[in-house]
Design an enzyme around this catalytic site. Sequence first.
Site, PDB file in Angstrom:
ATOM      1  N   SER A 147       0.808  -1.075   0.019  1.00 43.60           N
ATOM      2  CA  SER A 147       0.016   0.259   0.020  1.00 43.60           C
ATOM      3  C   SER A 147       0.898   1.297  -0.035  1.00 43.60           C
ATOM      4  O   SER A 147       2.086   1.004   0.147  1.00 43.60           O
ATOM      5  CB  SER A 147      -0.769  -0.069   1.236  1.00 43.60           C
ATOM      6  OG  SER A 147      -1.371   1.333   1.473  1.00 43.60           O
ATOM      7  N   TYR A 164      -1.860  -1.778  10.307  1.00 46.84           N
ATOM      8  CA  TYR A 164      -2.047  -1.774   8.950  1.00 46.84           C
ATOM      9  C   TYR A 164      -0.506  -1.483   8.387  1.00 46.84           C
ATOM     10  O   TYR A 164      -0.004  -2.135   7.468  1.00 46.84           O
ATOM     11  CB  TYR A 164      -2.928  -1.143   8.343  1.00 46.84           C
ATOM     12  CG  TYR A 164      -3.021  -0.932   6.695  1.00 46.84           C
ATOM     13  CD1 TYR A 164      -4.035  -2.187   6.217  1.00 46.84           C
ATOM     14  CD2 TYR A 164      -2.899  -0.090   6.045  1.00 46.84           C
ATOM     15  CE1 TYR A 164      -4.434  -1.992   5.066  1.00 46.84           C
ATOM     16  CE2 TYR A 164      -3.132  -0.340   4.468  1.00 46.84           C
ATOM     17  CZ  TYR A 164      -3.674  -1.153   4.162  1.00 46.84           C
ATOM     18  OH  TYR A 164      -4.165  -1.259   2.962  1.00 46.84           O
TER      19      TYR A 164
HETATM   20  N1  LIG Z   1      -8.769   0.036  -1.415  1.00 48.16           N
HETATM   21  C1  LIG Z   1      -7.639   0.706  -1.347  1.00 48.16           C
HETATM   22  O1  LIG Z   1      -7.794   2.007  -1.340  1.00 48.16           O
HETATM   23  C2  LIG Z   1      -6.315   0.196  -1.131  1.00 48.16           C
HETATM   24  C3  LIG Z   1      -5.132   0.885  -0.972  1.00 48.16           C
HETATM   25  C4  LIG Z   1      -3.846   0.526  -0.572  1.00 48.16           C
HETATM   26  C5  LIG Z   1      -3.951  -0.916  -0.586  1.00 48.16           C
HETATM   27  N2  LIG Z   1      -4.836  -1.747  -0.630  1.00 48.16           N
HETATM   28  C6  LIG Z   1      -4.677  -3.206  -0.328  1.00 48.16           C
HETATM   29  O2  LIG Z   1      -5.485  -3.661  -1.506  1.00 48.16           O
HETATM   30  C7  LIG Z   1      -5.737  -5.090  -1.178  1.00 48.16           C
HETATM   31  C8  LIG Z   1      -7.116  -5.368  -1.668  1.00 48.16           C
HETATM   32  O3  LIG Z   1      -8.169  -4.523  -0.989  1.00 48.16           O
HETATM   33  P1  LIG Z   1      -9.449  -4.081  -1.715  1.00 48.16           P
HETATM   34  O4  LIG Z   1      -9.334  -2.596  -1.333  1.00 48.16           O
HETATM   35  O5  LIG Z   1      -9.692  -4.714  -3.094  1.00 48.16           O
HETATM   36  O6  LIG Z   1     -10.331  -4.500  -0.555  1.00 48.16           O
HETATM   37  P2  LIG Z   1     -11.649  -5.424  -0.416  1.00 48.16           P
HETATM   38  O7  LIG Z   1     -12.146  -5.484   0.861  1.00 48.16           O
HETATM   39  O8  LIG Z   1     -12.624  -5.146  -1.673  1.00 48.16           O
HETATM   40  O9  LIG Z   1     -10.947  -6.930  -1.073  1.00 48.16           O
HETATM   41  C9  LIG Z   1     -10.364  -7.523  -0.067  1.00 48.16           C
HETATM   42  C10 LIG Z   1     -10.823  -9.154   0.158  1.00 48.16           C
HETATM   43  O10 LIG Z   1      -9.964  -9.653   0.905  1.00 48.16           O
HETATM   44  C11 LIG Z   1     -10.889 -10.839   1.606  1.00 48.16           C
HETATM   45  N3  LIG Z   1     -10.026 -11.064   2.917  1.00 48.16           N
HETATM   46  C12 LIG Z   1      -9.923 -10.422   3.979  1.00 48.16           C
HETATM   47  N4  LIG Z   1      -9.262 -11.043   4.935  1.00 48.16           N
HETATM   48  C13 LIG Z   1      -9.080 -12.163   4.461  1.00 48.16           C
HETATM   49  C14 LIG Z   1      -8.493 -13.257   4.849  1.00 48.16           C
HETATM   50  N5  LIG Z   1      -7.868 -13.383   6.025  1.00 48.16           N
HETATM   51  N6  LIG Z   1      -8.391 -14.352   4.149  1.00 48.16           N
HETATM   52  C15 LIG Z   1      -8.750 -14.412   2.902  1.00 48.16           C
HETATM   53  N7  LIG Z   1      -9.445 -13.381   2.384  1.00 48.16           N
HETATM   54  C16 LIG Z   1      -9.389 -12.367   3.184  1.00 48.16           C
HETATM   55  C17 LIG Z   1     -11.833  -9.981   1.907  1.00 48.16           C
HETATM   56  O11 LIG Z   1     -13.126 -10.746   2.269  1.00 48.16           O
HETATM   57  C18 LIG Z   1     -12.085  -9.251   0.520  1.00 48.16           C
HETATM   58  O12 LIG Z   1     -12.953  -9.887  -0.191  1.00 48.16           O
HETATM   59  C19 LIG Z   1      -5.683  -5.198   0.202  1.00 48.16           C
HETATM   60  O13 LIG Z   1      -4.361  -5.998   0.521  1.00 48.16           O
HETATM   61  C20 LIG Z   1      -5.572  -3.803   0.826  1.00 48.16           C
HETATM   62  O14 LIG Z   1      -4.865  -3.686   1.946  1.00 48.16           O
HETATM   63  C21 LIG Z   1      -6.177  -0.943  -0.721  1.00 48.16           C
END
Ligand SMILES: NC(=O)c1ccc[n+]([C@@H]2O[C@H](COP(=O)([O-])OP(=O)(O)OC[C@H]3O[C@@H](n4cnc5c(N)ncnc54)[C@H](O)[C@@H]3O)[C@@H](O)[C@H]2O)c1
Length: 321
Positions: A147, A164
Amino acid sequence: MDSFRGKLAVVTGGGSGMGRELVRQLAAQGCSVAACDLNVQAVAETAAMARAGEPDGVQVTSHACDVSDEAQVLRFRDELLDGHAGDHVDLVFSNAGIGGGGSFISGRREEWERTFAVDWWGVYYCARAFLPLLIASGDGVLVNTSSVNGFWASLGPGMPNTAYSTAKFAVKGFSEALIEDLRVNAPHVRVAVVMPGHVGTDIVVNTRRALGLPGPERLSDAELEAARTALIRRGAPAEGASTDELRQMLVQLANDFRDKAPLSAAEAATVILDGVRSGAWRILVGEDAKSLDALVREKPDAAYDYAELGRMAAEDSGNTT
Ligand SMILES: NC(=O)c1ccc[n+]([C@@H]2O[C@H](COP(=O)([O-])OP(=O)(O)OC[C@H]3O[C@@H](n4cnc5c(N)ncnc54)[C@H](O)[C@@H]3O)[C@@H](O)[C@H]2O)c1
């Protein structure tokens, strides 16, 4: 890797957001996918969507797995090898993640450790389980999602983000350290680290569910008062708000996070896949991520001086318009 056609990819957290879009885009490009999620129904829906548009010969499977539990990761690995009748995988997207664990000082220790376990140990267990299978591929790529909080440990003024950020720094450090390890010990395998800025997904709602926290409609009075304090710290007009208005503000915040982001999950997945195909090892997702990366590198001492950071950003955007 010029194309994903005919490859087998693993995607964790495939039930929502960027994970779901990675599964759909990979399948559409001729890549078979084994996707897992904590939320088994959501990842089954993703697989059904991907199958609807998949070219001939592509297989998409969905699996239940909590990536913070090594036994479940190993079971997922065995299931997918069975299901895809394979002995290797070509791509692993360690994408599953949650927020939470904001304050080390005032937050609940269980929440801190749960967030850290998903975001760090999940990536670690997947690397342990899948690196041998990437090595067995002629052309493997491990793609770990960190991230902007993997190089900047804050969400801004008044919003501590300790669990985080700690986990995402670890993911970035681990991925960078693997570069040389792979060169020495498995030169046909690559690693890439993904650093998204703000991407429009349901991560706010999914995080609360994953941490076993109630949605805004079921918050107790004490929890609502804590939410009021947090909202005020973020600059929201929550001082005189009624409990119903507070609940509505919390729902709105989660919706805005998804709907008012500069980049959609589908756009982010395209950036990630383009980056992997190009051979990049660091994939910044979004103009906000690129600009923050440049600012923090330009003047590391100002990284947590928000006024100075804001001034530098304004100057930069003035120079480019
Ligand atoms: N959305 C943002 O702005 C953003 C920014 C930086 C980084 N990220 C990172 O990107 C990645 C995807 O995030 P997103 O925004 O698409 O989130 P999201 O919540 O839409 O998708 C994440 C998925 O991971 C699943 N999940 C959570 N814990 C889990 C576990 N223990 N085992 C298996 N699955 C699990 C959730 O059920 C969900 O379906 C994450 O690692 C997040 O930290 C997101």
